[in-house]
Design a protein around this motif. Structure first.
Motif, PDB file in Angstrom:
ATOM      1  N   SER A 161      46.051  57.594  49.428  1.00 40.66           N
ATOM      2  CA  SER A 161      45.809  58.713  49.645  1.00 40.66           C
ATOM      3  C   SER A 161      44.447  59.215  49.123  1.00 40.66           C
ATOM      4  O   SER A 161      43.871  58.884  48.269  1.00 40.66           O
ATOM      5  CB  SER A 161      46.566  59.774  48.954  1.00 40.66           C
ATOM      6  OG  SER A 161      46.371  61.389  49.534  1.00 40.66           O
TER       7      SER A 161
ATOM      8  N   SER B 278      52.930  64.886  60.670  1.00 43.56           N
ATOM      9  CA  SER B 278      52.601  63.984  60.171  1.00 43.56           C
ATOM     10  C   SER B 278      53.419  62.787  61.005  1.00 43.56           C
ATOM     11  O   SER B 278      54.383  63.386  61.906  1.00 43.56           O
ATOM     12  CB  SER B 278      53.175  63.789  58.825  1.00 43.56           C
ATOM     13  OG  SER B 278      52.628  64.431  57.970  1.00 43.56           O
TER      14      SER B 278
ATOM     15  N   CYS C 276      51.786  58.178  58.212  1.00 44.25           N
ATOM     16  CA  CYS C 276      50.589  58.865  57.784  1.00 44.25           C
ATOM     17  C   CYS C 276      50.555  60.125  58.041  1.00 44.25           C
ATOM     18  O   CYS C 276      51.233  60.937  58.842  1.00 44.25           O
ATOM     19  CB  CYS C 276      49.361  58.123  58.567  1.00 44.25           C
ATOM     20  SG  CYS C 276      49.510  58.289  60.535  1.00 44.25           S
TER      21      CYS C 276
ATOM     22  N   ALA D  86      44.559  61.015  59.424  1.00 44.34           N
ATOM     23  CA  ALA D  86      44.546  59.423  60.309  1.00 44.34           C
ATOM     24  C   ALA D  86      44.766  59.192  61.746  1.00 44.34           C
ATOM     25  O   ALA D  86      43.995  59.178  62.634  1.00 44.34           O
ATOM     26  CB  ALA D  86      45.497  58.534  59.635  1.00 44.34           C
TER      27      ALA D  86
ATOM     28  N   CYS E  40      48.088  57.009  54.264  1.00 46.74           N
ATOM     29  CA  CYS E  40      48.469  56.038  54.889  1.00 46.74           C
ATOM     30  C   CYS E  40      49.829  55.321  53.823  1.00 46.74           C
ATOM     31  O   CYS E  40      49.040  54.922  52.827  1.00 46.74           O
ATOM     32  CB  CYS E  40      47.562  55.288  55.357  1.00 46.74           C
ATOM     33  SG  CYS E  40      46.546  56.121  56.622  1.00 46.74           S
TER      34      CYS E  40
END
Length: 446
Positions: free
Chosen positions: A27, A131, A202, A206, A246
């Motif tokens: 992170s 997410s 993720c 991202a 991720c």
């Protein structure tokens, strides 16, 4: 910079279904944000990523609280995978609500949550927010979760495309989150796994800047450590202005020698836990592959440095500020305005109809062509609209009334009812002069 996770002492057990997970997590606060509001956790049985929403209301607390609840799933699961996932999400939701009750300054905090519970052959997935979870299999990537966002609703309606959603001014508006107030109603589903699969969970730091093709390129090679680091590095190089988290897990045969991996806690959850234990929140260099080499967070009040792409720095709304109020923007504005106008016109029409109905219960005595007439309505007129009309004619004429009585008739004599109007006419008839004031009778001598 990135942050290392707390590790448990127990070793990762082999999965009962003949498969196990090799995993890594990283992170990073990113190049723009001052605080990391992402939290993540990976272990032998569960993977969790949460992206806090709240700004001043401390989204980092929401994400850390959710992860601390969801990581309790990290033990051999029962057959009811989805029941366990749903229960853990609801407990996280309730715990955030308790924190808000204890500290009203946290009101408005919330978090996304994507969790995958592994039983040795499949995943039990739970998802709220934007997410994401992906499955990389046989060289192809597929998105397992569906974003609970405004732009996703536009994609579903066919109004914009996936590439257009990445630059949409409202791309950061989420419609569902764990906030301790509104029931989140998470998406729940199973995913069957096979040896050789690779999983990615993720935050939108991202997925918001890397398309499926770029994600697949990175996931195609290297260890989970390498893939996680490269995903973060690529996100920052692509211009991500958010925190980036991720989690990468490889599905391998249980007989494959393992590295006795320890569970990893990253992001705000790891940092807050260190602080609660009196430790210092250091930089994360421990993703077992070294530092990712990102820039230091930008200091000062300016939230966007010069190296942020023009498209981001000129966004009409701040992405993080938009997420603090997960409500969809106004849609179909023209239709709403038309509807509001119709409502106003309808109310005005009903008011006018009521006034007209009332006016037709009113009477007055007035003059029409020199005769006294009872009118129905009110003694007033509007441009283009008469509010009264003759109701009864009489044999009383103005030329047989005194100047005073004739004047009052011309001005109109109000009457509370038809009976009162008729009584007024009777009174006027009694005051008529026998002399009409004309020469209708000629008595000349010839």
């Amino acid at each position: 910079m990135t942050q290392s996770g707390q590790e448990r002492d127990e070793q990762a057990p082999a999965a009962a279904g003949g498969l196990r997970l090799d995993f890594a997590a990283i992170s990073d606060v990113g190049r723009v944000r001052k605080d990391n509001q992402d939290s993540g956790y990976v272990g032998p049985w569960v993977l969790v990523v949460c992206d806090g929403v709240g700004g001043a209301a401390r989204g980092d607390i929401a994400s850390a609280t959710a992860v601390q609840q969801l990581r309790k799933l990290d033990e051999p699961p029962t057959d009811d995978l989805l029941g366990q996932v749903a229960g853990a999400l609801h407990r996280a939701h309730d715990r955030i609500g308790e924190l808000v009750d204890e500290d009203p300054s946290l009101n408005g905090t919330s978090t996304t949550a994507t969790v995958a519970l592994f039983d040795g052959t499949r995943l039990g997935m739970g998802h709220v927010g934007d997410s994401r979870a992906y499955l990389f299999r046989d060289g192809a990537i597929s998105q397992l979760t569906k974003d609970h966002t405004f732009v996703q609703s536009l994609i579903d309606e066919g109004r914009i495309t996936e590439p257009e959603s990445r630059v949409h001014p409202h791309r950061n508006l989420i419609l569902k989150a764990l906030d301790g107030i509104h029931e989140a109603e998470p998406d729940l589903f199973h995913v069957e796994l096979a040896a050789g699969d690779r999983l990615l969970l993720c935050s939108d730091g991202a997925s918001g800047v890397l398309d499926d093709g770029r994600l697949a390129d990175i996931l195609r090679g290297g260890s989970p450590d390498y893939a996680a680091v490269e995903l973060v590095r690529a996100s920052l190089e692509a211009g991500s202005s958010d925190n980036v988290t991720c989690l990468v897990a490889d599905v391998v045969d249980a007989a494959t020698p393992d590295e006795q991996l320890q569970p990893v806690l990253v992001g705000a959850a790891a940092e807050l836990r260190k602080r609660s234990r009196g430790g210092k929140a250091g930089l994360f260099r421990g993703h077992r592959a070294g530092d990712t080499g990102e820039l230091e967070p930008v200091a000062g009040e300016d939230p966007l440095p010069d190296n942020v792409p023009f498209a981001i720095s000129n966004d009409p709304i701040d992405p993080e500020a938009a997420r603090y109020a997960p409500q969809p923007p106004r849609r179909f504005t023209w239709f709403k305005r038309l509807l509001a106008l119709a409502v106003v016109v309808g109310i005005a029409w009903m008011g006018g109809a009521a006034a007209w109905t009332w006016s037709q219960t009113q009477y007055y005595v007035g003059d029409q062509d020199g005769e006294v007439v009872i009118f129905r309505g009110v003694n007033a007129d509007l441009p283009g609209l008469a509010l009264s009309k003759p109701y009864e004619t009489t044999d009383v004429t103005l030329d047989r009334l005194s100047d005073y009585d004739a004047g009052t008739v011309r001005d109109g004599i109000e009457a509370g009812s038809l009976a009162d109007a008729r009584k007024t006419v009777e009174n006027l008839a009694g005051k008529q002069s026998a002399d009409t004031g004309t020469s209708s009778t000629d008595t000349g001598t010839g």
